[in-house]
Write a protein that holds these residues in place. Structure first.
Motif, PDB file in Angstrom:
ATOM      1  N   ALA A   1      30.067   5.782-112.034  1.00  0.00           N
ATOM      2  CA  ALA A   1      29.512   5.329-110.891  1.00  0.00           C
ATOM      3  C   ALA A   1      30.284   4.303-110.176  1.00  0.00           C
ATOM      4  N   GLU A   2      30.913   3.636-110.825  1.00  0.00           N
ATOM      5  CA  GLU A   2      32.016   2.623-110.090  1.00  0.00           C
ATOM      6  C   GLU A   2      32.855   3.498-109.348  1.00  0.00           C
TER       7      GLU A   2
ATOM      8  N   ALA B   1      32.912   6.551-107.897  1.00  0.00           N
ATOM      9  CA  ALA B   1      32.196   7.064-107.083  1.00  0.00           C
ATOM     10  C   ALA B   1      31.779   6.142-106.098  1.00  0.00           C
ATOM     11  N   ASP B   2      31.254   5.062-106.084  1.00  0.00           N
ATOM     12  CA  ASP B   2      31.074   3.892-105.121  1.00  0.00           C
ATOM     13  C   ASP B   2      32.375   3.447-104.647  1.00  0.00           C
ATOM     14  N   HIS B   3      33.262   3.307-105.339  1.00  0.00           N
ATOM     15  CA  HIS B   3      34.537   2.924-104.464  1.00  0.00           C
ATOM     16  C   HIS B   3      35.174   4.022-103.826  1.00  0.00           C
TER      17      HIS B   3
ATOM     18  N   THR C   1      33.448   6.232-102.167  1.00  0.00           N
ATOM     19  CA  THR C   1      32.887   6.439-100.781  1.00  0.00           C
ATOM     20  C   THR C   1      32.940   5.255 -99.929  1.00  0.00           C
ATOM     21  N   PHE C   2      33.287   4.058-100.594  1.00  0.00           N
ATOM     22  CA  PHE C   2      33.406   2.872 -99.658  1.00  0.00           C
ATOM     23  C   PHE C   2      34.904   3.007 -99.032  1.00  0.00           C
TER      24      PHE C   2
ATOM     25  N   PRO D   1      34.554   7.099 -96.563  1.00  0.00           N
ATOM     26  CA  PRO D   1      33.166   7.583 -96.167  1.00  0.00           C
ATOM     27  C   PRO D   1      33.137   9.004 -96.037  1.00  0.00           C
TER      28      PRO D   1
ATOM     29  N   GLU E   1      30.608  14.442-102.631  1.00  0.00           N
ATOM     30  CA  GLU E   1      30.298  13.970-104.098  1.00  0.00           C
ATOM     31  C   GLU E   1      31.215  15.154-104.728  1.00  0.00           C
TER      32      GLU E   1
END
Length: 387
Positions: free
Chosen positions: A299-300, A302-304, A306-307, A310, A314
């Motif tokens: 999760a970390e 994937a978040d990084h 997309t940050f 952008p 997925e």
């Protein structure tokens, strides 16, 4: 048979074993092609035992180039056999440079450069950046892609030969394929014969992409392989004449291939923008590569992703993580892209004599990161300064 030739015979037998059972090839470019049939190795353990013996002989002989290559082969084969060493140790052994990474401020700086170049083209930074960039680059039909790449290679061949000093001939064959792999384009070959495969499952075809991959695949990888082959045919070279993506010449190959537009087409705004955009993306992928292997949660990661990017999907994030964590070949090889591109992007800003020295040496020998550093001691550390 001398030690280098014994190593090559072992690598050919290993390659025959792997390809014979449907596994990934060991040899990607053969700079000393032969018509002699190769008997496949019995198994991976037998190959490991033989490479270990040859490594001891190379060490006794003080043959540093051969020792470095055998270290890479043994590390990769060990990973195929189930070992999973720390990322930095594995990349150092295979690619010949540390997996140190780059500081946040530097990555942001490269992102700002890409953002500014995109803005000059009227492209905003966000979820649609890749779509909008592809549109500006001029989409072309799939059937037109081979001819577009051939034409771009013909247009750039003289400038590339001028900056690299290569006069080696080559014969290009372009094939269409469709495979579930990360690559959109792949080049392999033997001697002066090079094969470019276009992966219809991954590739998007634009006028700019045709120029980019004519430089990357044909006049980067292809002409380098043909140039090394020509030298190996004329001289008794001290290096192993079989190129593998898990070995330390790959940082040179991927780095220069990606950065060639900065050397031969610096006034092509669209092509330079794509190169700067790719540079930033590669640095972010390197962040994810390190974080994954340091135990960050999915999760970390994937978040990084997309940050920082952008526009990434997925599906692309999932493939990126799988390649860099679970695949023995790609866990090593994927580091060559950011490490190489960053070093050569910096070299493009160096003085002309330094650029000429490095580029001509790069088409003469399969240079390792240590060789690159020796040629340009003032340059950045290959593999990053650390996070």
């Amino acid at each position: 048979m001398n030690l280098r030739d014994e190593i090559e015979a072992t690598l050919r037998a290993w390659h025959a074993y792997e390809t014979g059972r449907g596994s990934v090839a060991v040899i990607d470019f053969d700079c000393a092609p032969t018509t002699t049939d190769t008997e496949p190795a019995a198994n991976r353990l037998a190959v490991h035992r033989r490479l270990t013996e040859l490594r001891a002989h190379a060490d006794e002989a003080g043959a540093d180039r051969l020792t470095t290559r055998l270290d890479a082969d043994l590390a990769y084969l060990g990973a195929l056999l189930g070992q999973h060493p720390p990322l930095n140790d594995y990349v150092q052994a295979t690619q010949g440079c540390p997996a140190a990474g780059w500081q946040d401020g530097y990555i942001t700086h490269r992102g700002d450069q890409a953002r500014q170049a995109l803005a000059a083209l009227g492209i905003q930074w966000g979820p649609d950046t890749v779509r909008d960039l592809n549109a500006v680059e001029g989409p072309i039909e799939t059937d037109d892609a081979p001819d577009a790449i051939r034409q771009a290679a013909a247009d750039y061949e003289t400038p590339v030969r001028q900056v690299t000093g290569s006069s080696a001939p080559f014969e290009l064959n372009v094939e269409m394929t469709e495979v579930d792999a990360y690559w959109a384009y792949w080049l392999d070959g033997a001697g002066d014969r090079i094969r470019l495969r276009l992966n219809l499952r991954r590739a998007s075809f634009t006028k700019v992409a045709a120029r980019q991959f004519a430089l990357h695949e044909v006049l980067g990888h292809g002409l380098q392989g043909a140039s090394w082959s020509a030298r190996a045919a004329a001289e008794d070279v001290p290096w192993v004449r079989l190129m593998s993506v898990h070995a330390p010449q790959q940082v040179l190959l991927e780095g220069l291939a990606q950065a060639l537009p900065l050397f031969v087409a610096p006034d092509d705004e669209l092509l330079v923008t794509r190169t700067r955009f790719d540079h930033y993306n590669q640095l972010v992928r390197a962040e994810l590569h390190i974080a994954l292997n340091q135990g960050a949660s999915i999760a970390e990661l994937a978040d990084h992703a997309t940050f920082r990017m952008p526009w990434i999907t997925e599906a692309a994030i999932a493939d990126l993580l799988t390649d860099r964590g679970a695949n023995p070949q790609l866990r090593s090889y994927q580091w060559a892209y950011p490490a190489g591109l960053d070093w050569f992007a910096n070299l493009a800003q160096a003085d002309q004599p330094t650029r000429t020295t490095v580029l001509q040496a790069a088409y003469r020998d399969p240079l390792t990161p240590s060789d690159l550093t020796a040629l340009w001691p003032e340059g950045p550390i290959v593999g990053g300064q650390g996070t």
